[in-house]
Design a protein around this motif. Structure first.
Motif, PDB file in Angstrom:
ATOM      1  N   ASN A 181       0.825  -1.206   0.000  1.00  0.00           N
ATOM      2  CA  ASN A 181       0.000   0.000   0.000  1.00  0.00           C
ATOM      3  C   ASN A 181       0.863   1.262   0.000  1.00  0.00           C
ATOM      4  N   ALA A 182       1.930   1.245   0.776  1.00  0.00           N
ATOM      5  CA  ALA A 182       2.843   2.394   0.793  1.00  0.00           C
ATOM      6  C   ALA A 182       3.474   2.569  -0.579  1.00  0.00           C
ATOM      7  N   GLU A 183       3.842   1.460  -1.222  1.00  0.00           N
ATOM      8  CA  GLU A 183       4.438   1.531  -2.550  1.00  0.00           C
ATOM      9  C   GLU A 183       3.474   2.157  -3.546  1.00  0.00           C
ATOM     10  N   LYS A 184       2.200   1.788  -3.482  1.00  0.00           N
ATOM     11  CA  LYS A 184       1.198   2.371  -4.379  1.00  0.00           C
ATOM     12  C   LYS A 184       1.137   3.884  -4.205  1.00  0.00           C
ATOM     13  N   SER A 185       1.190   4.336  -2.971  1.00  0.00           N
ATOM     14  CA  SER A 185       1.145   5.775  -2.706  1.00  0.00           C
ATOM     15  C   SER A 185       2.419   6.460  -3.183  1.00  0.00           C
ATOM     16  N   ASN A 217       9.756   9.075  11.689  1.00  0.00           N
ATOM     17  CA  ASN A 217      10.218  10.417  12.040  1.00  0.00           C
ATOM     18  C   ASN A 217      10.496  11.261  10.801  1.00  0.00           C
ATOM     19  N   PHE A 218      11.083  10.652   9.776  1.00  0.00           N
ATOM     20  CA  PHE A 218      11.330  11.331   8.509  1.00  0.00           C
ATOM     21  C   PHE A 218      10.024  11.905   7.963  1.00  0.00           C
ATOM     22  N   PHE A 219       8.969  11.102   7.999  1.00  0.00           N
ATOM     23  CA  PHE A 219       7.683  11.574   7.483  1.00  0.00           C
ATOM     24  C   PHE A 219       7.058  12.632   8.379  1.00  0.00           C
ATOM     25  N   VAL A 220       7.135  12.474   9.674  1.00  0.00           N
ATOM     26  CA  VAL A 220       6.568  13.468  10.592  1.00  0.00           C
ATOM     27  C   VAL A 220       7.216  14.833  10.361  1.00  0.00           C
ATOM     28  N   GLN A 221       8.518  14.849  10.151  1.00  0.00           N
ATOM     29  CA  GLN A 221       9.234  16.107   9.920  1.00  0.00           C
ATOM     30  C   GLN A 221       8.798  16.779   8.622  1.00  0.00           C
ATOM     31  N   ARG A 222       8.254  16.034   7.687  1.00  0.00           N
ATOM     32  CA  ARG A 222       7.862  16.588   6.394  1.00  0.00           C
ATOM     33  C   ARG A 222       6.356  16.699   6.208  1.00  0.00           C
ATOM     34  N   LYS A 223       5.590  16.471   7.250  1.00  0.00           N
ATOM     35  CA  LYS A 223       4.131  16.435   7.148  1.00  0.00           C
ATOM     36  C   LYS A 223       3.551  17.691   6.498  1.00  0.00           C
ATOM     37  N   ASP A 224       4.104  18.843   6.788  1.00  0.00           N
ATOM     38  CA  ASP A 224       3.558  20.092   6.261  1.00  0.00           C
ATOM     39  C   ASP A 224       4.170  20.508   4.925  1.00  0.00           C
ATOM     40  N   ASP A 225       5.095  19.709   4.392  1.00  0.00           N
ATOM     41  CA  ASP A 225       5.707  20.031   3.101  1.00  0.00           C
ATOM     42  C   ASP A 225       4.688  19.870   1.979  1.00  0.00           C
ATOM     43  N   LYS A 226       4.882  20.643   0.929  1.00  0.00           N
ATOM     44  CA  LYS A 226       3.985  20.572  -0.230  1.00  0.00           C
ATOM     45  C   LYS A 226       4.197  19.278  -1.010  1.00  0.00           C
ATOM     46  N   ASP A 227       5.448  18.857  -1.112  1.00  0.00           N
ATOM     47  CA  ASP A 227       5.741  17.632  -1.842  1.00  0.00           C
ATOM     48  C   ASP A 227       6.947  16.924  -1.241  1.00  0.00           C
ATOM     49  N   LEU A 228       7.172  15.723  -1.713  1.00  0.00           N
ATOM     50  CA  LEU A 228       8.333  14.941  -1.302  1.00  0.00           C
ATOM     51  C   LEU A 228       9.256  14.904  -2.508  1.00  0.00           C
ATOM     52  N   PRO A 229      10.484  15.419  -2.379  1.00  0.00           N
ATOM     53  CA  PRO A 229      11.390  15.448  -3.528  1.00  0.00           C
ATOM     54  C   PRO A 229      11.596  14.057  -4.143  1.00  0.00           C
ATOM     55  N   LYS A 230      11.722  14.036  -5.449  1.00  0.00           N
ATOM     56  CA  LYS A 230      11.858  12.783  -6.196  1.00  0.00           C
ATOM     57  C   LYS A 230      12.982  11.883  -5.681  1.00  0.00           C
ATOM     58  N   PRO A 231      14.154  12.417  -5.307  1.00  0.00           N
ATOM     59  CA  PRO A 231      15.190  11.509  -4.780  1.00  0.00           C
ATOM     60  C   PRO A 231      14.728  10.736  -3.544  1.00  0.00           C
ATOM     61  N   TYR A 232      13.905  11.352  -2.702  1.00  0.00           N
ATOM     62  CA  TYR A 232      13.364  10.642  -1.532  1.00  0.00           C
ATOM     63  C   TYR A 232      12.395   9.561  -1.958  1.00  0.00           C
ATOM     64  N   ILE A 233      11.553   9.872  -2.926  1.00  0.00           N
ATOM     65  CA  ILE A 233      10.604   8.877  -3.428  1.00  0.00           C
ATOM     66  C   ILE A 233      11.378   7.687  -4.002  1.00  0.00           C
ATOM     67  N   MET A 272       2.722   9.363  -6.104  1.00  0.00           N
ATOM     68  CA  MET A 272       3.458  10.623  -5.989  1.00  0.00           C
ATOM     69  C   MET A 272       4.475  10.746  -7.111  1.00  0.00           C
ATOM     70  N   ASP A 273       5.127   9.663  -7.449  1.00  0.00           N
ATOM     71  CA  ASP A 273       6.124   9.674  -8.515  1.00  0.00           C
ATOM     72  C   ASP A 273       5.492  10.048  -9.858  1.00  0.00           C
ATOM     73  N   GLU A 274       4.213   9.739  -9.990  1.00  0.00           N
ATOM     74  CA  GLU A 274       3.485  10.048 -11.223  1.00  0.00           C
ATOM     75  C   GLU A 274       2.754  11.385 -11.154  1.00  0.00           C
ATOM     76  N   GLY A 275       3.041  12.173 -10.125  1.00  0.00           N
ATOM     77  CA  GLY A 275       2.469  13.516 -10.050  1.00  0.00           C
ATOM     78  C   GLY A 275       1.446  13.733  -8.961  1.00  0.00           C
ATOM     79  N   GLY A 276       1.101  12.698  -8.218  1.00  0.00           N
ATOM     80  CA  GLY A 276       0.164  12.860  -7.113  1.00  0.00           C
ATOM     81  C   GLY A 276       0.778  13.700  -6.005  1.00  0.00           C
ATOM     82  N   THR A 277      -0.054  14.286  -5.191  1.00  0.00           N
ATOM     83  CA  THR A 277       0.454  15.164  -4.135  1.00  0.00           C
ATOM     84  C   THR A 277       0.913  14.372  -2.914  1.00  0.00           C
ATOM     85  N   PHE A 278       1.858  14.954  -2.230  1.00  0.00           N
ATOM     86  CA  PHE A 278       2.367  14.370  -0.996  1.00  0.00           C
ATOM     87  C   PHE A 278       1.260  14.308   0.043  1.00  0.00           C
ATOM     88  N   LYS A 279       0.509  15.383   0.163  1.00  0.00           N
ATOM     89  CA  LYS A 279      -0.538  15.442   1.184  1.00  0.00           C
ATOM     90  C   LYS A 279      -1.604  14.360   0.984  1.00  0.00           C
TER      91      LYS A 279
END
Length: 84
Positions: free
Chosen positions: A14-18, A63-79, A22-29
């Motif tokens: 399920n996480a992989e699907k999400s 923790n990585f995700f909690v720190q980025r919760k308010d970010d607009k997107d997740l940079p592609k290298p992280y994805i 995102m990799d295909e343009g979906g939003t991080f939020k």
């Protein structure tokens, strides 16, 4: 342990699907909750199974995700890293 492995694989699928969404343009939020839920659930189950290394690893990812919760997107290298 077998039940844990099956459940963890389902959560990671399920996480992989999400992440792919995102990799295909979906939003991080819109994908954040599914990914975080998978990491959090695996961390908790690993703790109950006394799989301390996995629990610690999932805690770092959580923790990585909690720190980025308010970010607009997740940079592609992280994805890309998380998909690997």
């Amino acid at each position: 342990l077998k039940d844990f492995q099956i459940e963890a694989q389902d959560l990671l699928d399920n996480a992989e699907k999400s992440l792919l969404a995102m990799d295909e343009g979906g939003t991080f939020k819109s994908n954040y909750d599914a990914i975080f839920r998978a990491f959090h659930s695996i961390k908790g189950a690993a703790g109950m199974m006394e799989l301390e290394a996995l629990q610690a690893h999932m805690h770092q990812l959580e923790n990585f995700f909690v720190q980025r919760k308010d970010d607009k997107d997740l940079p592609k290298p992280y994805i890309d890293f998380l998909l690997k």
